[in-house]
Every structure is written in C-alpha cells, then in structure tokens.
Motif scaffolding. Structure first.
Motif, PDB file in Angstrom:
ATOM      1  N   GLU A 386       2.955  75.669  12.329  1.00 23.34           N
ATOM      2  CA  GLU A 386       3.272  75.874  13.738  1.00 23.34           C
ATOM      3  C   GLU A 386       2.768  74.706  14.584  1.00 23.34           C
ATOM      4  O   GLU A 386       3.446  74.273  15.533  1.00 23.34           O
ATOM      5  N   SER A 387       1.608  74.176  14.237  1.00 18.44           N
ATOM      6  CA  SER A 387       1.068  73.025  14.954  1.00 18.44           C
ATOM      7  C   SER A 387       1.998  71.820  14.817  1.00 18.44           C
ATOM      8  O   SER A 387       2.298  71.134  15.799  1.00 18.44           O
ATOM      9  N   MET A 388       2.486  71.580  13.603  1.00 17.35           N
ATOM     10  CA  MET A 388       3.369  70.429  13.388  1.00 17.35           C
ATOM     11  C   MET A 388       4.775  70.676  13.916  1.00 17.35           C
ATOM     12  O   MET A 388       5.529  69.724  14.115  1.00 17.35           O
ATOM     13  N   ARG A 389       5.149  71.921  14.135  1.00 16.60           N
ATOM     14  CA  ARG A 389       6.418  72.197  14.814  1.00 16.60           C
ATOM     15  C   ARG A 389       6.375  71.644  16.236  1.00 16.60           C
ATOM     16  O   ARG A 389       7.338  71.028  16.718  1.00 16.60           O
ATOM     17  N   LEU A 390       5.262  71.865  16.925  1.00 16.94           N
ATOM     18  CA  LEU A 390       5.111  71.397  18.295  1.00 16.94           C
ATOM     19  C   LEU A 390       4.713  69.931  18.387  1.00 16.94           C
ATOM     20  O   LEU A 390       5.127  69.225  19.308  1.00 16.94           O
ATOM     21  N   PHE A 391       3.898  69.474  17.438  1.00 18.33           N
ATOM     22  CA  PHE A 391       3.423  68.084  17.451  1.00 18.33           C
ATOM     23  C   PHE A 391       3.588  67.449  16.074  1.00 18.33           C
ATOM     24  O   PHE A 391       2.606  67.253  15.351  1.00 18.33           O
ATOM     25  N   VAL A 419      21.253  56.139  13.994  1.00 21.04           N
ATOM     26  CA  VAL A 419      21.316  57.584  14.183  1.00 21.04           C
ATOM     27  C   VAL A 419      19.897  58.118  14.029  1.00 21.04           C
ATOM     28  O   VAL A 419      19.231  57.855  13.027  1.00 21.04           O
ATOM     29  N   THR A 420      19.439  58.874  15.012  1.00 28.46           N
ATOM     30  CA  THR A 420      18.057  59.360  15.029  1.00 28.46           C
ATOM     31  C   THR A 420      18.025  60.880  15.130  1.00 28.46           C
ATOM     32  O   THR A 420      18.690  61.455  15.988  1.00 28.46           O
ATOM     33  N   TYR A 421      17.285  61.517  14.241  1.00 26.68           N
ATOM     34  CA  TYR A 421      17.030  62.953  14.417  1.00 26.68           C
ATOM     35  C   TYR A 421      15.612  63.111  14.962  1.00 26.68           C
ATOM     36  O   TYR A 421      14.730  62.305  14.685  1.00 26.68           O
ATOM     37  N   HIS A 422      15.404  64.185  15.752  1.00 27.82           N
ATOM     38  CA  HIS A 422      14.226  64.254  16.615  1.00 27.82           C
ATOM     39  C   HIS A 422      13.437  65.549  16.388  1.00 27.82           C
ATOM     40  O   HIS A 422      13.609  66.532  17.126  1.00 27.82           O
ATOM     41  N   PRO A 423      12.532  65.603  15.397  1.00 27.55           N
ATOM     42  CA  PRO A 423      11.745  66.817  15.137  1.00 27.55           C
ATOM     43  C   PRO A 423      10.940  67.301  16.338  1.00 27.55           C
ATOM     44  O   PRO A 423      10.785  68.510  16.533  1.00 27.55           O
ATOM     45  N   PRO A 460      12.430  69.527  10.112  1.00 28.17           N
ATOM     46  CA  PRO A 460      12.412  68.312   9.289  1.00 28.17           C
ATOM     47  C   PRO A 460      11.152  67.471   9.457  1.00 28.17           C
ATOM     48  O   PRO A 460      11.205  66.238   9.466  1.00 28.17           O
ATOM     49  N   VAL A 461      10.008  68.137   9.599  1.00 31.35           N
ATOM     50  CA  VAL A 461       8.739  67.431   9.794  1.00 31.35           C
ATOM     51  C   VAL A 461       8.400  66.573   8.574  1.00 31.35           C
ATOM     52  O   VAL A 461       7.825  65.491   8.689  1.00 31.35           O
ATOM     53  N   PHE A 462       8.789  67.058   7.386  1.00 31.23           N
ATOM     54  CA  PHE A 462       8.565  66.307   6.151  1.00 31.23           C
ATOM     55  C   PHE A 462       9.858  65.659   5.668  1.00 31.23           C
ATOM     56  O   PHE A 462      10.043  65.427   4.485  1.00 31.23           O
ATOM     57  N   GLN A 463      10.750  65.371   6.589  1.00 32.40           N
ATOM     58  CA  GLN A 463      12.127  65.018   6.276  1.00 32.40           C
ATOM     59  C   GLN A 463      12.757  66.194   5.515  1.00 32.40           C
ATOM     60  O   GLN A 463      12.209  67.292   5.481  1.00 32.40           O
ATOM     61  N   ALA A 464      13.896  65.964   4.872  1.00 30.79           N
ATOM     62  CA  ALA A 464      14.588  67.021   4.148  1.00 30.79           C
ATOM     63  C   ALA A 464      15.637  66.366   3.264  1.00 30.79           C
ATOM     64  O   ALA A 464      15.873  65.158   3.353  1.00 30.79           O
TER      65      ALA A 464
END
Length: 538
Positions: A386-391, A419-423, A460-464
């Motif tokens: 949850e912390s890494m979802r926000l930050f 092309v940029t994706y933005h977690p 996609p915090v750890f990519q995917a």
C-alpha cells in the motif's frame, strides 16, 4: 530491486558549465592570459556548436517544437509549478482529468498513460515494439554500460535468465537475508540507540540510503563500504556512485540530447565530473574482479562471484551487470523505506497493527530468524504494498515505440516517440483503486486476513510482463525486515508530521527533497518511564 529512469525537465540544467574566474589584465601574466583566452574561446566555440545542433534538432522536429497547446506551454514555461510542487503531481492531475487516462507532451514527443489496458499492451502484448530504446541506453550508457537495466534484445534476455536463476536460488536468498540482519544488528540498531540517548534529529532517508548501500555492496561485490558506521562516514566509492547516478539523471533533463553529448565530447562541466566519477567506479570494480580471480571465487556467495562462474573472461561485462544491480538495490529500497516510515508516522494505527501481528506470529520477545517467516506476516505485506502504491520508488517509466502503433484506448503512437506509463498517477486514480484511492489503507490488500496481490498491470511498481523485476522478492525481504526490526524496538516520530505530500528531487528514483527528519525513542525505555502510556496506540 526495481529500476528505470524518471524523466524530469529543467532548463536550469541545460547549460551548466564550469565556473571561471578571469583575472584582471594588469595582474595577469602572458601565459595566464593566453590560457584564459584559449579557455574562453573554447567555451564560446562549444556553446556555438551546441546552439547550432539544438537549432538543427528543432528544425527537424518542427511539429513538436512549435506546439502551443496549453499542456506544452505550461511545461515549457513551468507555469504548472504555481499549483503543484512536483512534476509527478501535475502529470497525475492531467491524467486524472483525461477521459482516456492518457496525455501527450508534444514538445517531448512523449505519450504518458495511466490506463491499465495500455500498460498491459506496452509491457506484454506488444513488448517487442516498446523496448527501452537507444535514447535511454545512451543516457545511462557511461554509468551502467550494458547492464541488464540498460539493454534490450538478446543481451537483456541472457542477463535476465542468468539473474533469475541466481536470485531464485535459496542459498543466495539466505545469504542476502543474513547480510540485512547483520547490517541491522551491528549498525542500524546501534545508530538509532545512540540517537535516542543524544536526542538528535535523524534524517531517516540518509540513514536508509547508507544502510542500503552497505547491504547491496556486500551482496553484489562482497565489498563493505561501511557507510553506516556510527560516525556516518561516506566512502569515495559511495560519493562517486551518488554523483554518477545524479549526473546521469540530469542528462534526461536537457532540452536536447545534443546538450550533454557536446559537453561530453569537449569533456566540460557536468560531463567531466561524470567521467571522473565513473573512472573511480571502474577502478574499484576492476580491482575487486582482479582480486576474485587471484583468490578464487567458487566458494564466494556474492553476486559478482556467482556471475563470474558464467561470464568467464569479460570483466567489462561483469562490471556492468553488477553495477546495475547495485544501483537498483540501493536507491529503490531506500526510497521505499523512506516513504513507508513517512506514512507510518502519519498513521500510527497501521504501525500498531504491524507490531501486534509480529507479536502473534513471531512471539513478543522473539527476533525474526528466517526470511520464510515474513510470508506469514500478511498485514505487513499489505502495508508495504500500500505504501508503494502511493509512493512508488520509480514514479514513471519510459519505453520507445519502434513501429507506429495504436494503444487500446485509441491513442496513436508514432514511431520513434517515447511512451511512458505512470505508477505514481495510477495509484491516485479512482477508476483503478476506488473513491478512497488517496487514503493509506493496507486493508485493501487483504481478504479474510490473507494478503492477495493485485493485477501487476494495475500495480506496475515492479514493472510487469516479461520485464518484471527479477529482484522483487529480495527487495521486499529487505524492506520488511528493516521495518519490522525498527518498529518493534523504537518509536519513530516525524519532526514535522503535519506537512503535506513531500517534495521530490529530480533523479533516477523518488527522493524526498528535504529528507525525512525524525526523533527516535526506545520502546522499552518509554514503558519504564511511563507505564501508563498506551504504546499500542502511539
């Protein structure tokens, strides 16, 4: 270990040149005058060539440069900063208000998306059409060389296969856990104990960066820089590593790649400093590899020694691989720890729940003895996610489009554009996480008390997809082990708990501009001094 490049932009970095003092003619010797004159002439020549190259680049890309849409104008004039402290927050606002959750920054030839279907299309469905790309590889090339995070194609596939095999090995995971535990027991905890006695304010972000650097150096190189010793020293290697990381990131901020390429050609300004820093890193890596070959590496457990068993005679390649892992494992873990403790400081009820769970699973007076036990701590797992979802440590990640394409939301992407994706923005979209998306709620990851991971393209915090982070489990192990050890021993209080979202510094990973100042108290001591204090709600 997670990694990519956060592309920020600032004209203030575009023309950084070394400072120069010209002495008055009356006191200047002929030789000094000649040297100053040559230097000044060379500088003017460099800037002239630089401006010509930028002009050529602009003429060749008039469609992008001449864009006068509201978004591009706000970007070029930095007028967005009147309403937002961080570039990532402005991007988030634009993406929140976009019907497709996709926007264009035409002057950068960049399509930015927070659309889950688009992310899956980029990272999985059309993976081969959206590589890192040569522009990205050039930016980090001097620092990371041909390491896994800076290459595509067969070179990337070979390194990923090799890294996956090693990092999924039970022995190497046990080795990493022992390093982290040793660093916590021998350095991190004593440092915090000392701060409680002295009553000093600690910058927890700086502490975590030192901790992570010591740990990843021991794991990657078998080298201990001792940055977390009580006196908080900083080794030459650590200083040069920080500088190389910072200056490599600044390359992405230039108005054009020609800016840093010309400076590199003439070896001036930031490019000269980058070259000097990389030389130090290369010298140390070369010496460590040489010692390994002389002393033997078959019995060593560090990552370098294990890779040397596969890559036999290419020392430059070995250097690139290990330095890449060192960068990934240091900055991203430190960033994740910093934001986690920032959020816990504002949500003491989450901190309390973590300690209650640990007492129940591990025992109130028992220490964590193996990384397998961490899997039973479902609430801790939920809180870290949850912390890494926000930050997220990496706020946004860019790929380059090889062939013209159309994203699932109908957005057309031209060949050769970014092309940029933005977690960071994705974690703040109601369409993805619901109306409470801005709240820190670990419970959203739990079903009947058991942790349930989300769709990786939604998170996609750890990519995917194919490029998912190979060191994900090791990074989570370090994050959770450190958090658990500190929360059970200390009460950590934010010095300024009321400030809003932190401000970030430009760089490869999310870094709080003003650090994370905290005061630390020992929990056992608090109970002795005031047994009426209900620490479970503190």
């Amino acid at each position: 270990m997670f990694f990519t490049l956060s592309f920020h932009y600032s004209l203030s970095y575009a023309f950084s040149v070394p400072s120069m003092e010209l002495q008055p003619l009356a006191t200047t010797s002929p030789l000094q005058f000649f040297n100053n004159h040559v230097y000044f002439t060379s500088l003017l020549f460099t800037l002239t060539i630089l401006l010509l190259l930028i002009a050529i680049a602009r003429v060749s890309n008039q469609k992008s440069i001449l864009c006068s849409c509201e978004t591009c104008e706000a970007y070029l004039t930095s007028s967005w900063s009147q309403h937002f402290h961080n570039l990532c927050d402005w991007y988030t606002h634009l993406l929140q208000t976009s019907p497709t959750k996709t926007i264009h920054i035409h002057v950068l030839r960049n399509t930015i998306t927070a659309n889950v279907e688009n992310v899956e299309y980029i990272l999985k469905t059309r993976f081969d059409n959206f590589p890192k790309g040569k522009p990205f590889s050039a930016i980090l090339g001097d620092f990371l060389g041909k390491g896994i995070f800076n290459v595509d194609g067969d070179t990337w596939r070979f390194q990923k296969k090799m890294a996956t095999f090693e990092l999924n090995n039970h022995c190497i995971n046990s080795f990493a856990f022992e390093i982290v535990k040793s660093e916590i027991h021998n350095r991190l905890v004593p440092l915090l104990h000392a701060s409680t006695r002295n009553g000093v304010v600690l910058d927890l972000q700086d502490v975590f960066r030192r901790f992570s650097f010591d740990s990843i150096c021991r794991f990657s190189f078998g080298l201990d820089p001792k940055c977390l010793e009580r006196s908080l020293p900083m080794s030459e290697f650590a200083i040069c590593f920080d500088l190389a990381s910072k200056l490599s990131a600044e390359r992405a901020m230039a108005v054009s790649p020609y800016v840093w390429k010309v400076k590199r050609f003439f070896n001036v300004g930031s490019e000269k400093r980058l070259r000097e820093a990389v030389i130090v890193i290369n010298m140390l890596a070369k010496e460590v590899i040489k010692q390994r070959r002389e002393m033997g590496f078959s019995e060593k457990k560090d990552l370098l020694s294990r890779f040397m068993s596969t890559v036999h005679d290419d020392d430059k390649y070995l250097r690139d691989i290990v330095v890449s892992f060192l960068l990934a494992g240091r900055d991203t873990v430190a960033s994740a720890l910093t934001s986690f403790f920032y959020l816990l400081g504002k949500h003491p009820e989450v901190e309390s729940e973590i300690r209650v769970e640990a007492d129940r699973v591990i025992g109130p007076h028992e220490d964590l003895t193996s990384f397998e036990v961490l899997k039973q701590l479902h609430y801790l797992q939920a809180a870290t996610h949850e912390s890494m979802r926000l930050f997220p440590p990496i706020q946004f990640d860019s790929k380059f489009c090889l062939e013209e394409d159309v994203l699932p939301d109908g957005t057309k992407v031209e060949s050769g554009t970014r092309v940029t994706y933005h977690p960071y923005a994705m974690g703040r979209l109601e369409e993805i996480w619901g109306g409470d998306c801005l709240e820190f709620r670990p419970q959203r990851w739990l079903k009947d008390g058991v942790f349930h991971p989300e769709n990786p393209f939604k998170y996609p915090v750890f990519q995917a997809g194919l490029r998912v982070c190979v060191g994900k489990e090791m990074a989570l192990m370090e994050l959770k082990t450190v958090a658990l050890s500190l929360l059970r021993k200390f009460h950590i209080q934010l010095v300024e708990p009321s400030f809003g979202n932190p401000r970030f510094s430009p760089g490869l990973t999310a870094t709080f501009s003003f650090g994370l100042p905290v005061k630390v108290r020992e929990r056992g001591l608090e109970q002795q001094l005031n047994p009426l204090i209900d620490l479970s709600s503190s």
